[in-house]
Design a protein around this motif. Structure first.
Motif, mmCIF file in Angstrom:
data_model
loop_
_atom_site.group_PDB
_atom_site.id
_atom_site.type_symbol
_atom_site.label_atom_id
_atom_site.label_comp_id
_atom_site.label_asym_id
_atom_site.label_seq_id
_atom_site.Cartn_x
_atom_site.Cartn_y
_atom_site.Cartn_z
ATOM 1 N N LEU A 126 0.826 -1.195 0.000
ATOM 2 C CA LEU A 126 0.000 0.000 0.000
ATOM 3 C C LEU A 126 0.864 1.250 0.000
ATOM 4 N N VAL A 127 1.904 1.245 0.820
ATOM 5 C CA VAL A 127 2.802 2.400 0.868
ATOM 6 C C VAL A 127 3.493 2.564 -0.466
ATOM 7 N N GLY A 128 3.924 1.463 -1.063
ATOM 8 C CA GLY A 128 4.599 1.539 -2.358
ATOM 9 C C GLY A 128 3.687 2.087 -3.431
ATOM 10 N N ARG A 129 2.456 1.620 -3.465
ATOM 11 C CA ARG A 129 1.514 2.115 -4.474
ATOM 12 C C ARG A 129 1.196 3.586 -4.242
ATOM 13 N N THR A 130 0.999 3.956 -2.993
ATOM 14 C CA THR A 130 0.684 5.351 -2.683
ATOM 15 C C THR A 130 1.852 6.257 -3.060
ATOM 16 N N ALA A 131 3.059 5.820 -2.704
ATOM 17 C CA ALA A 131 4.238 6.619 -3.036
ATOM 18 C C ALA A 131 4.376 6.766 -4.546
ATOM 19 N N GLN A 132 4.124 5.711 -5.278
ATOM 20 C CA GLN A 132 4.228 5.781 -6.727
ATOM 21 C C GLN A 132 3.168 6.720 -7.298
ATOM 22 N N ALA A 133 1.953 6.632 -6.784
ATOM 23 C CA ALA A 133 0.879 7.496 -7.283
ATOM 24 C C ALA A 133 1.175 8.962 -6.986
ATOM 25 N N VAL A 134 1.672 9.230 -5.773
ATOM 26 C CA VAL A 134 1.957 10.615 -5.402
ATOM 27 C C VAL A 134 3.169 11.131 -6.174
ATOM 28 N N THR A 135 4.132 10.268 -6.443
ATOM 29 C CA THR A 135 5.327 10.684 -7.168
ATOM 30 C C THR A 135 4.970 11.104 -8.590
ATOM 31 N N HIS A 136 4.079 10.385 -9.225
ATOM 32 C CA HIS A 136 3.738 10.675 -10.609
ATOM 33 C C HIS A 136 2.580 11.660 -10.748
ATOM 34 N N LEU A 137 1.999 12.113 -9.666
ATOM 35 C CA LEU A 137 0.857 13.025 -9.715
ATOM 36 C C LEU A 137 1.198 14.353 -10.398
ATOM 37 N N PRO A 138 2.334 14.994 -10.097
ATOM 38 C CA PRO A 138 2.613 16.276 -10.751
ATOM 39 C C PRO A 138 2.795 16.165 -12.261
#
Length: 172
Positions: free
Chosen positions: A52-64
């Motif tokens: 979950l942390v990995g997916r969230t981090a990936q989603a937030v990283t690519h959000l901008p």
């Protein structure tokens, strides 16, 4: 016109060197244990926290980098988004302050009620105090017997039946 190609002998070519940090050996590389699949523990149970942390981090990283965010940041919509976020923060702060104020108001009411309860308990104690009861009994014509005059009655099993018959005869 282009120059003719030159032939180079094998002895003139440089030897292939290993990459820096690597060493060449005739031994085979040590066998590495295979790590468990991502999101799994050694015993086979899933460990959803890391995933979950990995997916969230990936989603937030690519959000901008998403098209919506890029398009929004180049237009006036960005101002509205920041305004909405700031309004939300101010609303949360106002609610926090109001909860604190109501909490202090409730504490003041609790202290007031505790003081009133203490006053009522002291008034009740005063009303039920022995001197007041004694004075009320004397004004009603009652007297307190001397300790030597106090006798305790004892009943026999037949006394209860006789009292019941007398009450029945009187109609009581």
């Amino acid at each position: 016109m282009a120059a003719p190609a030159r032939q180079v002998s094998a002895s003139a070519m440089p030897a292939v060197l290993p990459a820096p940090g690597r060493r060449r050996s005739n031994r085979s590389a040590p066998v590495r244990r295979r790590s468990p699949a991502p999101g799994r523990r050694q015993n086979g149970r899933r460990h959803s926290g890391r995933r979950l942390v990995g997916r969230t981090a990936q989603a937030v990283t690519h959000l901008p980098e998403t098209g919506a965010v890029v398009g929004m940041s180049r237009s006036r919509v960005w101002i509205a988004v920041i305004g909405i976020l700031l309004t939300g923060l101010v609303t949360i702060n106002v609610m926090t302050v109001s909860y604190g104020a109501s909490s202090s108001r409730i504490d003041a009411q609790i202290q007031s009620l505790e003081r009133r309860n203490a006053i009522l308990r002291s008034t009740e104690t005063e009303v039920l105090a022995m001197p007041r009861v004694r004075d009320a009994a004397i004004s009603a014509g009652m007297t307190a017997p001397d300790p030597e005059e106090v006798r305790y009655l004892q009943f026999k099993p037949g006394d209860i039946a006789a009292a019941a018959q007398r009450l029945a005869a009187e109609g009581g």
